[in-house]
Structure formats: structure tokens, C-alpha cells
Design an enzyme around this catalytic site. Sequence first.
Site, PDB file in Angstrom:
ATOM      1  N   GLY A  30       0.828  -1.198   0.000  1.00 63.52           N
ATOM      2  CA  GLY A  30       0.000   0.000   0.000  1.00 63.52           C
ATOM      3  C   GLY A  30       0.856   1.240   0.000  1.00 63.52           C
ATOM      4  O   GLY A  30       2.067   1.188   0.210  1.00 63.52           O
TER       5      GLY A  30
ATOM      6  N   GLY B 165       0.535   5.833   0.624  1.00 69.47           N
ATOM      7  CA  GLY B 165      -0.238   6.997   1.014  1.00 69.47           C
ATOM      8  C   GLY B 165       0.548   8.251   0.747  1.00 69.47           C
ATOM      9  O   GLY B 165       1.562   8.239   0.030  1.00 69.47           O
TER      10      GLY B 165
ATOM     11  N   ASP C  38      -6.025  10.152  15.876  1.00 71.25           N
ATOM     12  CA  ASP C  38      -6.463  10.073  14.477  1.00 71.25           C
ATOM     13  C   ASP C  38      -7.156   8.744  14.204  1.00 71.25           C
ATOM     14  O   ASP C  38      -6.927   8.115  13.171  1.00 71.25           O
ATOM     15  CB  ASP C  38      -5.280  10.255  13.530  1.00 71.25           C
ATOM     16  CG  ASP C  38      -5.728  10.475  12.077  1.00 71.25           C
ATOM     17  OD1 ASP C  38      -6.867  10.927  11.870  1.00 71.25           O
ATOM     18  OD2 ASP C  38      -4.933  10.184  11.160  1.00 71.25           O
TER      19      ASP C  38
END
Length: 385
Positions: free
Chosen positions: A29, A31, A143
Site C-alpha cells: 500500500g 499513502g 487520528d
Amino acid sequence: MSDTAHAEPSPIRAGDLVAGKYRIHDLLGHGGMGRVYSATNESTGKSVALKYILDASSDDARARFAREARAAGRIHHPNVVDVYDTVEHAGTTCIVMELLRGESLAARLARSPRLPIQEAIAIAIEVARGIAAAHDQGVIHRDLKPGNLFLPDSDGRLRVKVLDFGISKILEADPQHVTNTGVVLGTPHYLSPEQVRGRTDIDARVDVYAIGAVLYEMLTGRPPHEHTHLPALLVEIATVVPVAPHLVREEVPRALSDLTMRALAKDPDARIATARELADALERMVEPSTGERRISSRDVLARESLELMPTVEASVPVPSLERGRRQPIAVALALGVLVLVASALGWWWQQGQAGAAPATIAVAADVTPPPVEPPPVAPVGASPA
């Protein structure tokens, strides 16, 4: 998915040996700040995940990565991702962590916005347990959101892993590393009112609020507050009480709805005080399973079915023990009645054999027969006719 699909240059490629011991495999992945690869520790053979910073020149990014490694590394709990090591490679910082296979809660909600109620409770419990462990170590996540909650494949058992402590607050650290006054950190829909207002004296109750917001979304299919305009969204979070979950989805139990709203209280002093208290309250809403608190998908479906079954009250009373003791007497009386009825029927049957039809007997049973006239008696002394 290959590295060539992204514009950012990568200092790490599949096949590289990082820090002399981690062999890189597949890209898992990516980001805005970094990428995550699967890797193997060639010294031990252990499979791991390796996360590294895209912008190694950014002091803020490096500080965030260091903070994430330090925060997650001090927490050892089944519901928090394990961090094993930090290494430097090609001028960038890498975090070596537990390798997870599965999907994020965000992906799960994208497929099914409303989860079964018992599944939503089970997920919230595990998140709250993991966050309680973080709070025990003086770490506030700040978060929490569906994208930072991972649902690994684990033999059909539900288990949640809390990820990404990159903007966490470590309570005993220098407060200057957290944020400047008025700067909002976190994903807007799950921010607490005090975070929206830019308060710097936040505490662990911001994570309680975020867990409540995630639970609300799992139950209703939407966050507590929705707005496409960011300033309006922030004002709404700070000032508007959301619609209670049971009013959005009627099958949500009122007790669960009320608990969710307590977690979402605007005033931190009115909010559920700790993540552990929230987990304990949620636990009381789940029937205990076979000695293990985690709930399998079969358990979830079975409990959902039981909850939807209507309650039926028996119309026939159950005999008591005392009645049971008197049962032989009742049987004897019943047999006596049957004998009498049988005798009566036998008599009427004999009458029917004498010339009356059974149907006539049945009809005439309640009819009084006419009196029988006696034969005339001759006067005394009279001669016979």
C-alpha cells in the site's frame, strides 16, 4: 501493483536488502507520506511489513515517523499493530512492523455501510481495548478512523488492529512536538469538538469520542456529522448534537444508542471517561461466547438472528411440581368419568337394539318419556267380560 504506477521516486525496490537483513517483496500500500512493503527478515525467516517515508528530506515527516515508531513500539497488545524495529536505508527512515493480511474497516464499510449490530459492537470493543492499552502507556492516538483500523484474516475470528500512531501525542514528551495552537490534526469526521476548536490541552477523551464516531458510523451507515464544506463540518462537530443512532436505524437497541451518544458528548466532562470504561460497557451488551471474547462471523449471524426473533409467550400454563404430585388423583377421576360415559352409551345402545335407531337415542337422551298408563282394573264381584 508496481512502483512505476506512482510518480514519486522510490529508494526501495522489490528484491532490495534493507539494513542488511530485510528482503523486500511486494508493495502492499501507499499513502501521502510513505509506502508499505512485505519483507522477510533473512536472519530469522519472519515475515514483516516495512514502511518508509517518501519525503525523507522533510523534518516534519521524519519526526512523525519517529513518533509513530516510538508510540506503537511501547504498546504491546493484541489490538495494536506491533512495531519491531526502525532502520535507515538510502537516506530514508523505515519502520519494521507486524505483517497483516486482510482489509481496513474503511474497505469493509465501503461494501456494507451498516454492519450487523453485534459485529459493530465487537469491533468497537476491540478498538477500545487497544486504545486503552495505548493510554496506559501515555499515548493518545488522535487520528482514529476506519482507515486506521485493520481487520486481519485470522481463521474466521474477528480481530481488530489499530494502526498509524503518526500524529499521536505522547503525554510526557515536549508539547512542542504535538502541534501549534490552532492547528487541527486528524481526519475531520472523527475529530472531537475540542480538537476542532484547536485546544492544546486535549487528553485521552478525544480517542473515546473517535471510537464513538466510528461506532456511530458502523451502526447507521454514516458519520455523526456530514458536510461537504469543511468549515461548516467543523462548526457542526463543535456545536450540533447528532441524531441518535436508534432514530436513524430503528433496530439499534436504545441502550447501545445512548452509550454511543455518551461517547460523542460535546463536553469532555460529560463524555465516557476512558476507553476501558467504554469497552466494559459494550462488553455487557454482548452475550459471552465459548470462553473467548472474540466473536466469529457465525456467532455474529446467530446472535443477529436471535435478536430479530419475536418473543412468544406460552398460552398453556406449565404444570407446577405440586400439580405434578396430584396428577395420579386427576387421572383416576378422569378414568371414572370415562367409565360412567361408557356405561351410559352402552345402555342407550341396548335400547337402540330393542327397536330405536341410535340417532333417535342420541336425540331423545334429554327428553323425558311420557307416563305409561296402567291397565284398567275390574270392579270387585264383576264377572269377566
